[in-house]
Design a protein around this motif. Structure first.
Motif, PDB file in Angstrom:
ATOM      1  N   ASP A 113       0.776  -1.210  -0.041  1.00 44.01           N
ATOM      2  CA  ASP A 113       0.020  -0.089   0.037  1.00 44.01           C
ATOM      3  C   ASP A 113       0.770   1.391  -0.015  1.00 44.01           C
ATOM      4  N   ALA A 116      -0.702   6.753  -2.283  1.00 46.16           N
ATOM      5  CA  ALA A 116      -2.081   7.141  -1.546  1.00 46.16           C
ATOM      6  C   ALA A 116      -2.461   8.798  -1.384  1.00 46.16           C
ATOM      7  N   PRO A 117      -2.247   9.465  -2.427  1.00 44.27           N
ATOM      8  CA  PRO A 117      -2.386  11.000  -2.447  1.00 44.27           C
ATOM      9  C   PRO A 117      -4.058  10.989  -2.373  1.00 44.27           C
ATOM     10  N   ASN A 118      -4.406  12.352  -2.095  1.00 44.00           N
ATOM     11  CA  ASN A 118      -5.925  12.643  -1.905  1.00 44.00           C
ATOM     12  C   ASN A 118      -6.383  13.419  -3.201  1.00 44.00           C
ATOM     13  N   HIS A 127       3.703  12.259   0.454  1.00 40.94           N
ATOM     14  CA  HIS A 127       3.426  11.431  -0.758  1.00 40.94           C
ATOM     15  C   HIS A 127       4.651  10.834  -1.564  1.00 40.94           C
ATOM     16  N   HIS A 153      -4.041   3.517  -2.081  1.00 41.69           N
ATOM     17  CA  HIS A 153      -5.143   3.649  -1.486  1.00 41.69           C
ATOM     18  C   HIS A 153      -5.628   5.299  -1.512  1.00 41.69           C
ATOM     19  N   GLY A 155      -7.125   8.663  -1.455  1.00 42.60           N
ATOM     20  CA  GLY A 155      -8.273   9.358  -0.519  1.00 42.60           C
ATOM     21  C   GLY A 155      -9.573   9.976  -1.517  1.00 42.60           C
ATOM     22  N   TYR A 309     -11.898   6.757   8.106  1.00 41.58           N
ATOM     23  CA  TYR A 309     -10.592   6.197   7.683  1.00 41.58           C
ATOM     24  C   TYR A 309     -10.284   4.792   8.239  1.00 41.58           C
ATOM     25  N   ASP A 313      -9.686   1.166   6.153  1.00 42.51           N
ATOM     26  CA  ASP A 313      -8.523   0.215   6.295  1.00 42.51           C
ATOM     27  C   ASP A 313      -8.916  -1.079   6.623  1.00 42.51           C
ATOM     28  N   TYR A 331       2.469  -1.279   4.527  1.00 38.19           N
ATOM     29  CA  TYR A 331       1.697  -0.074   4.418  1.00 38.19           C
ATOM     30  C   TYR A 331       2.934   0.853   4.453  1.00 38.19           C
ATOM     31  N   VAL A 333       3.407   4.206   4.963  1.00 40.83           N
ATOM     32  CA  VAL A 333       2.790   5.476   5.361  1.00 40.83           C
ATOM     33  C   VAL A 333       3.510   6.152   6.472  1.00 40.83           C
ATOM     34  N   GLN A 337       1.353   7.846  11.545  1.00 35.52           N
ATOM     35  CA  GLN A 337      -0.021   7.097  11.579  1.00 35.52           C
ATOM     36  C   GLN A 337       0.330   5.468  12.126  1.00 35.52           C
ATOM     37  N   PHE A 341      -2.169   2.218  12.527  1.00 36.35           N
ATOM     38  CA  PHE A 341      -2.048   0.763  12.051  1.00 36.35           C
ATOM     39  C   PHE A 341      -1.982  -0.159  13.047  1.00 36.35           C
TER      40      PHE A 341
HETATM   41  N1  ARG Z   1      -4.538   9.342   2.000  1.00 32.65           N
HETATM   42  C1  ARG Z   1      -3.580   9.256   3.287  1.00 32.65           C
HETATM   43  C2  ARG Z   1      -2.910  10.328   3.524  1.00 32.65           C
HETATM   44  O1  ARG Z   1      -2.712  11.118   2.620  1.00 32.65           O
HETATM   45  C3  ARG Z   1      -2.852   7.947   3.092  1.00 32.65           C
HETATM   46  C4  ARG Z   1      -3.168   6.580   2.885  1.00 32.65           C
HETATM   47  C5  ARG Z   1      -2.143   5.610   3.357  1.00 32.65           C
HETATM   48  N2  ARG Z   1      -2.806   4.147   3.288  1.00 32.65           N
HETATM   49  C6  ARG Z   1      -3.903   3.621   4.043  1.00 32.65           C
HETATM   50  N3  ARG Z   1      -4.003   2.237   3.760  1.00 32.65           N
HETATM   51  N4  ARG Z   1      -4.265   4.234   5.096  1.00 32.65           N
HETATM   52  O2  ARG Z   1      -2.435  10.510   4.549  1.00 32.65           O
END
Ligand code: ARG
Length: 571
Positions: A113, A116-118, A127, A153, A155, A309, A313, A331, A333, A337, A341
């Protein structure tokens, strides 16, 4: 071919095993000898005996004379110095092996994973780290034969979409498209936010929009898709610029787990894991408490019935193991976070979705800092855009190339600047231990000297240039490696080390271990090149040294490619 490490390890493991079955020799590359086995210490402790005595007994069982000379050192270390004949034979095999000794592993299905941008938000430097580290891990795993399933993943769901869609409606689709397609995602987001803060009427519309979106209203979904599509186009451009392997197929955004959320709640309540708290449905995984010592909730369903969120997950994890059959989940990340997790993993284990044999890891990373050692920000205080960084790096690389006058056409120079820029940015990111923060310093990253991407790329290009000059005046077939000069032997030992570097980078999800190896190898090459003339050497030595150059070039190119960094032929 069996790697040098693997062969030594096998012999040692047999001798250690004669004392205690399965005992680990703890073999590693060492500065004191070529390799060192430290396992005697643990073994002696376990047996309650004197380490040197145990070492002598291990030696008695050790049949390794044809590969290395062994000495007991210090309190009970075994120092191994490789036989010249063994090094030469290994090197001969390396020259024929396109995998350069890196064996294939027992294949596993690994879900990574990353990125994962938004949607409707700029990709920022956080990112960048996820994308670069995740992509390196994907390449490493694929190379040793694992089946990698990349999961971007994105957002693309949640309450902000109410205001984003309403803003789109207010702007009109054409103007919204225009603003989004120039990549000004943050601008669009900011305007939506401003309208939300300014007007009660807008807030009310936004709230209704969220309900319509979640309820599957068709027109609302259509508008939502416009936002998603425009953002995706933009992300793809960034991925292209960065040169990463992620594709559209890898995008499985948060919205994709919508339909599975009901099952998640059903599973969790059947397992008796859900508790109502302040109107929300929460899980309280064992061992998680806040500062006051009260149990910490993982909110699965919010008071307004919406999901957040964590629920997404949980659904994603359940699907990755249950349906995709993942044996390993990574993951990539940011470190902030970590608790999220940890809690998600704990709840998933309690729910029975994660067997003990499924490996699950939060591959956490630190922040990118500015020169002031605070989080990297623009002068105006907003977060730094990825594209801007790449553009600036490319411009600087271009200027450096002009100065070097490497006899490149304009076209070649433009292409090469991008290759150098992204190599520089990726190397700077990957070569620091990922949990640590690092200072983003373009000047240092782009330097041709020191522990930098351009230095490694240049080392490779220099090797290629030597080989070009030799042209077909030599043959890499049946080269006899005498390795008389110490610098030749050092380089040869370095070349034999790629398999452990790759294994160790994969085992710890630490690409920087491969960087450390490659940087050390490049330095060994420099020392060799300073001490040993190549093209001017007499006949058999010349071939031997050219072969060393060739294996070095292949090793650097392969190693860099596993990190997602190109190795140009000329620089
Ligand atoms: N979109 C989230 C962010 O910008 C990160 C996601 C990471 N992946 C996940 N499975 N939660 O912070």
């Amino acid at each position: 071919m069996a790697s040098t490490y693997a062969q030594l390890h096998e012999r040692l493991a047999a001798a250690f095993g004669a004392l205690v079955p399965g005992a680990d020799p703890a073999l590693r590359v060492s500065d004191h000898a070529d390799y060192q086995a430290n396992g005697v210490m643990g073994l002696a402790k376990q047996l309650g005996r004197n380490p040197r005595e145990v070492a002598t007994e291990v030696l008695g069982h050790l049949d390794i004379d044809d590969l290395a000379e062994v000495q007991v050192a210090g309190p009970g270390f075994l120092n191994l110095r490789l036989r010249a004949t063994f090094v030469a034979a290994q090197l001969g095999q390396l020259a024929e092996d396109e995998r350069l000794g890196v064996a294939r592993d027992v294949p596993r299905r690994v879900v990574i994973d990353y990125s994962a941008p938004n949607v409707a938000k700029e990709m920022h430097v956080g990112h960048l780290r996820s994308t670069v580290i995740g992509d390196a891990l994907a390449r490493l795993h694929r190379f040793v034969g694992h089946e990698v399933i990349a999961r971007n993943h994105v957002g693309d769901w949640g309450t902000p979409f109410g205001m984003l869609i309403e803003h789109l409606v207010d702007l009109g689709e054409d103007r919204a498209l225009a603003s989004l397609s120039i990549g000004d995602l943050d601008g669009f987001y900011r305007e939506a936010r401003a309208a939300f803060d300014r007007s009660e009427e807008f807030r009310e519309r936004s709230r209704l929009r969220v309900v319509a979106l979640q309820g599957g209203d068709e027109e609302t979904r259509r508008l939502w898709r416009i936002l998603v599509e425009q953002s995706m186009l933009y992300f793809s451009q960034v991925y292209d610029l960065l040169g990463v392997t992620l594709t559209r197929e890898d995008v499985v955004g948060e919205s994709a787990y919508n339909e599975l959320l009901g099952d998640v709640v059903a599973d969790l309540s059947a397992a008796g894991l859900l508790v109502e708290s302040d109107g929300a449905l929460c899980a309280f995984p064992a061992g998680f408490v806040n500062r006051e010592g009260e149990p910490l909730p993982l909110i699965v369903q919010k008071r307004d019935e919406g999901y957040g969120y964590a629920a997404t997950d949980l659904a994603a994890l359940r699907q990755r193991v249950g349906e995709l059959g993942a044996a390993e989940l990574l993951y990539v990340v940011g470190a902030p976070q970590a608790q999220h997790f940890d809690m998600v993993f704990a709840v998933a284990r309690a729910a029975g979705w994660l067997d003990e044999d499924v490996r699950c890891e939060h591959v956490a990373f630190g922040s990118i800092l500015g020169a002031d050692r605070k989080m990297l920000r623009t002068r105006a205080g907003s977060s730094v855009k990825l594209v801007g960084l790449l553009q600036e790096a490319t411009a600087r690389a271009d200027a450096a190339l002009r100065e070097r006058d490497a006899q490149l056409s304009d076209e070649q120079r433009v292409e090469l600047s991008l290759v150098i820029a992204r190599g520089a940015i990726k190397w700077a990111d990957l070569s620091t231990e990922r949990q640590r923060d690092y200072v983003f310093d373009l000047e240092r990253m782009l330097s041709f000297e020191g522990d930098t991407g351009p230095y490694l790329q240049y080392a490779h290009a220099r090797q290629r240039s030597i080989l070009r000059r030799a042209e077909d005046s030599w043959s890499s077939q049946d080269v006899a490696f005498a390795l008389v000069e110490p610098a030749e032997r050092d380089l040869a030992l370095g070349l034999l080390g790629l398999p452990e570097a790759v294994a160790s980078a994969i085992g710890a999800s630490q690409p920087h271990r491969l960087c450390t190896y490659l940087f050390d190898l490049a330095q060994r090459f420099t020392a060799f090149y300073e001490a040993c003339p190549v093209l001017g050497a007499p006949a058999p030595t010349r071939d031997e040294r050219l072969a060393l150059c060739e294996i070095s070039a292949c090793t650097l190119a392969l190693g860099l490619s596993l990190l997602g960094i190109e190795a140009p032929e000329r620089m």
